[in-house]
Design an enzyme around this catalytic site. Structure first.
Site, mmCIF file in Angstrom:
data_model
loop_
_atom_site.group_PDB
_atom_site.id
_atom_site.type_symbol
_atom_site.label_atom_id
_atom_site.label_comp_id
_atom_site.label_asym_id
_atom_site.label_seq_id
_atom_site.Cartn_x
_atom_site.Cartn_y
_atom_site.Cartn_z
ATOM 1 N N SER A 1 -11.376 -5.099 0.795
ATOM 2 C CA SER A 1 -11.991 -3.955 1.474
ATOM 3 C C SER A 1 -12.899 -3.198 0.505
ATOM 4 O O SER A 1 -12.519 -2.968 -0.647
ATOM 5 C CB SER A 1 -10.887 -3.025 1.985
ATOM 6 O OG SER A 1 -11.453 -1.858 2.528
ATOM 7 N N GLY A 2 -14.076 -2.786 0.985
ATOM 8 C CA GLY A 2 -15.023 -2.084 0.125
ATOM 9 C C GLY A 2 -14.615 -0.666 -0.221
ATOM 10 O O GLY A 2 -14.702 -0.241 -1.373
ATOM 11 N N HIS A 3 -14.124 0.070 0.787
ATOM 12 C CA HIS A 3 -13.942 1.512 0.539
ATOM 13 C C HIS A 3 -12.743 1.824 -0.352
ATOM 14 O O HIS A 3 -12.575 2.962 -0.776
ATOM 15 C CB HIS A 3 -13.889 2.290 1.854
ATOM 16 C CG HIS A 3 -12.652 2.114 2.674
ATOM 17 N ND1 HIS A 3 -11.669 3.073 2.727
ATOM 18 C CD2 HIS A 3 -12.235 1.104 3.467
ATOM 19 C CE1 HIS A 3 -10.711 2.662 3.552
ATOM 20 N NE2 HIS A 3 -11.027 1.467 4.007
ATOM 21 N N THR B 1 -25.328 -8.343 13.007
ATOM 22 C CA THR B 1 -26.174 -7.990 11.862
ATOM 23 C C THR B 1 -25.326 -7.356 10.770
ATOM 24 O O THR B 1 -24.564 -6.428 11.031
ATOM 25 C CB THR B 1 -27.280 -7.002 12.314
ATOM 26 O OG1 THR B 1 -28.002 -7.622 13.370
ATOM 27 C CG2 THR B 1 -28.221 -6.657 11.168
ATOM 28 N N CYS C 1 1.403 4.934 8.161
ATOM 29 C CA CYS C 1 0.390 3.883 8.188
ATOM 30 C C CYS C 1 -0.815 4.400 8.934
ATOM 31 O O CYS C 1 -1.929 4.017 8.697
ATOM 32 C CB CYS C 1 0.914 2.595 8.792
ATOM 33 S SG CYS C 1 1.118 2.621 10.543
ATOM 34 N N ASN D 1 0.799 -1.221 0.000
ATOM 35 C CA ASN D 1 0.000 0.000 0.000
ATOM 36 C C ASN D 1 0.836 1.277 0.000
ATOM 37 O O ASN D 1 0.315 2.351 -0.255
ATOM 38 C CB ASN D 1 -0.954 0.002 1.206
ATOM 39 C CG ASN D 1 -0.250 -0.302 2.503
ATOM 40 O OD1 ASN D 1 0.348 -1.370 2.654
ATOM 41 N ND2 ASN D 1 -0.299 0.610 3.435
HETATM 42 N N1 PLP Z 1 -4.500 -3.930 3.974
HETATM 43 C C1 PLP Z 1 -3.999 -2.997 3.160
HETATM 44 C C2 PLP Z 1 -2.909 -3.368 2.205
HETATM 45 C C3 PLP Z 1 -4.480 -1.696 3.205
HETATM 46 O O1 PLP Z 1 -3.965 -0.758 2.383
HETATM 47 C C4 PLP Z 1 -5.514 -1.382 4.118
HETATM 48 C C5 PLP Z 1 -6.002 0.010 4.251
HETATM 49 O O2 PLP Z 1 -5.280 0.956 4.051
HETATM 50 C C6 PLP Z 1 -6.025 -2.400 4.939
HETATM 51 C C7 PLP Z 1 -5.487 -3.663 4.840
HETATM 52 C C8 PLP Z 1 -7.135 -2.136 5.927
HETATM 53 O O3 PLP Z 1 -8.350 -1.997 5.250
HETATM 54 P P1 PLP Z 1 -9.668 -1.408 5.976
HETATM 55 O O4 PLP Z 1 -9.537 0.069 5.941
HETATM 56 O O5 PLP Z 1 -10.809 -1.913 5.140
HETATM 57 O O6 PLP Z 1 -9.703 -1.960 7.354
#
Ligand code: PLP
Length: 375
Positions: free
Chosen positions: A200-202, A238, A323, A150
């Site tokens: 992850s959705g967002h 839920t 992070c 990331n």
């Molecule tokens: N894993 C990676 C590689 C990410 O970039 C992120 C969010 O930045 C996550 C996990 C965590 O995702 P969430 O925000 O849906 O908890």
């Protein structure tokens, strides 16, 4: 008008996602576990999203568990596997550049008596499948590896590593955090030999607060959250129908043109790196072969100072090594980016909707900042 270049942090929900969430909140607001018509309507929305997401990674609906996000998916995967299979097998293999939601969970596992090997990249900054494979043995319970980093966009050799491990050590459970790869690369669980996959959705233009853990049929997971036995008892509570419906709608849309968008964003990356190379004093921290959606650079001014300057010009990006809120994660250091270069890192993350004009404005502002800012 703002220019949003922080899509690895989160994305703007697409109109399809917003409409689906709205429908779930205004029409299908029943509890999907209720036995009446309103409950059934909500359940049908969940079923639709589950089917769409399942088929996007080449699996059946029954293998998809909805969670509150990839952080929870990663926790559930690691803790759930260690509880189910970790009585005698105590070794876990991972990379040294995982997201905190994996890395911190692994640290917890260490406290519980597991041995965690975090494989670093070699001196040239690259990861090699054989470095992971050679650490595997009969005592290994789990390998967990992210697909796309990331912070730099680096693509780890998950497919090669898992394919070989599954041939040599079929008992080792394979988990991959695909948050930054999903809907950007074509991911199929069978091609990856993945037993577990976190999404992850967002990050894919859906609402915040929803994620998925894919669990291959036959793999046992001990739940972390117990209660009403929703999600096959693996994740009680839920379901967040609006968020999940938005996730399904966004995936329905995005899964149609993954390759075209990849081409578009590759073109944008080429353009951006070309413009950047015209400027003295900028180093590109992402390798050429990284995901085009993420570009990490160092530009001589402290990340936060430059970030706020760009913000004053209406441009949103991330500091390249954060992070969570300004805290350095140490991941850039693993890639050999240390000292001032790490302190001055910025992460630009795009979508196929990012325009050349926006990149030009970003470059102009960056240049001005480099000339005029102190620090
Ligand atoms: N894993 C990676 C590689 C990410 O970039 C992120 C969010 O930045 C996550 C996990 C965590 O995702 P969430 O925000 O849906 O908890």
């Amino acid at each position: 008008m703002s220019i949003y270049l922080d899509n690895a942090a989160t994305t703007k929900p697409c109109s399809e996602a917003v409409n689906a969430a709205l429908k779930a909140m205004t029409e299908n607001y029943g509890n999907p576990s209720s036995l009446h018509r309103a409950g059934l309507d909500a359940q049908l929305m969940l079923d639709g999203a589950r089917k769409t997401i399942a088929s996007s990674i080449g699996t059946e609906s029954s293998n998809i568990i909805f969670t509150s996000g990839a952080t929870e998916s990663n926790n559930l995967a690691i803790r759930g596997i260690c509880s189910a299979y970790g009585k005698r097998k105590k070794k876990i293999i991972s990379s040294s550049v995982e997201h905190a939601s994996v890395d911190e969970t692994l640290s917890d596992m260490e406290k519980q008596g597991f041995e965690v090997l975090r494989i670093p990249p070699r001196e040239n900054g690259n990861f090699y499948a054989e470095d992971f494979i050679k650490t595997c043995d009969e005592s290994t319970v789990l390998i967990t590896m992210m697909y796309v980093n990331n912070e730099t966009g680096y693509i780890l050799p998950v497919q090669e590593t898992f394919n070989i491990i599954k041939k040599r050590f079929p008992e080792i459970i394979t988990h991959t955090d695909c948050v930054q790869a999903y809907m950007k690369l074509n991911l199929k669980v069978s091609r990856l030999s993945a037993d577990l996959m976190s999404l992850s959705g967002h990050k894919v233009h859906a609402a915040k607060g929803t994620g998925v853990l894919y669990i291959k049929k036959g793999i046992r997971i001990i739940p972390s959250v117990t209660g009403g036995k929703q999600e096959r008892g693996i994740r009680s509570g839920t379901e967040s129908v609006p968020s999940i419906a938005s996730f399904g709608a966004a995936v329905e849309k995005l899964s149609k043109n993954i390759d075209e968008r990849y081409e578009t964003v590759s073109g944008l990356k080429k353009y951006l790196t070309g413009r950047i190379s015209e400027i003295d004093g900028i180093e590109i921290n992402s390798p050429e072969s990284s995901s085009p959606y993420i570009i990490n650079i160092s530009q001589g001014k402290r990340s936060e100072i430059m970030l706020h300057y760009l913000e004053s010009r209406g441009i949103y990006i991330s500091s390249g090594s954060a992070c969570s809120k300004g805290q350095q994660s140490g991941v850039l250091g693993q890639f050999g980016i240390t000292g001032k270069r790490a302190d001055c890192a910025l992460r630009i993350s795009m979508t196929a909707e990012t325009t050349v004009q926006e990149l030009d404005e970003f470059i102009n502002a960056l240049k001005d900042g480099m000339e005029n800012l102190r620090g």
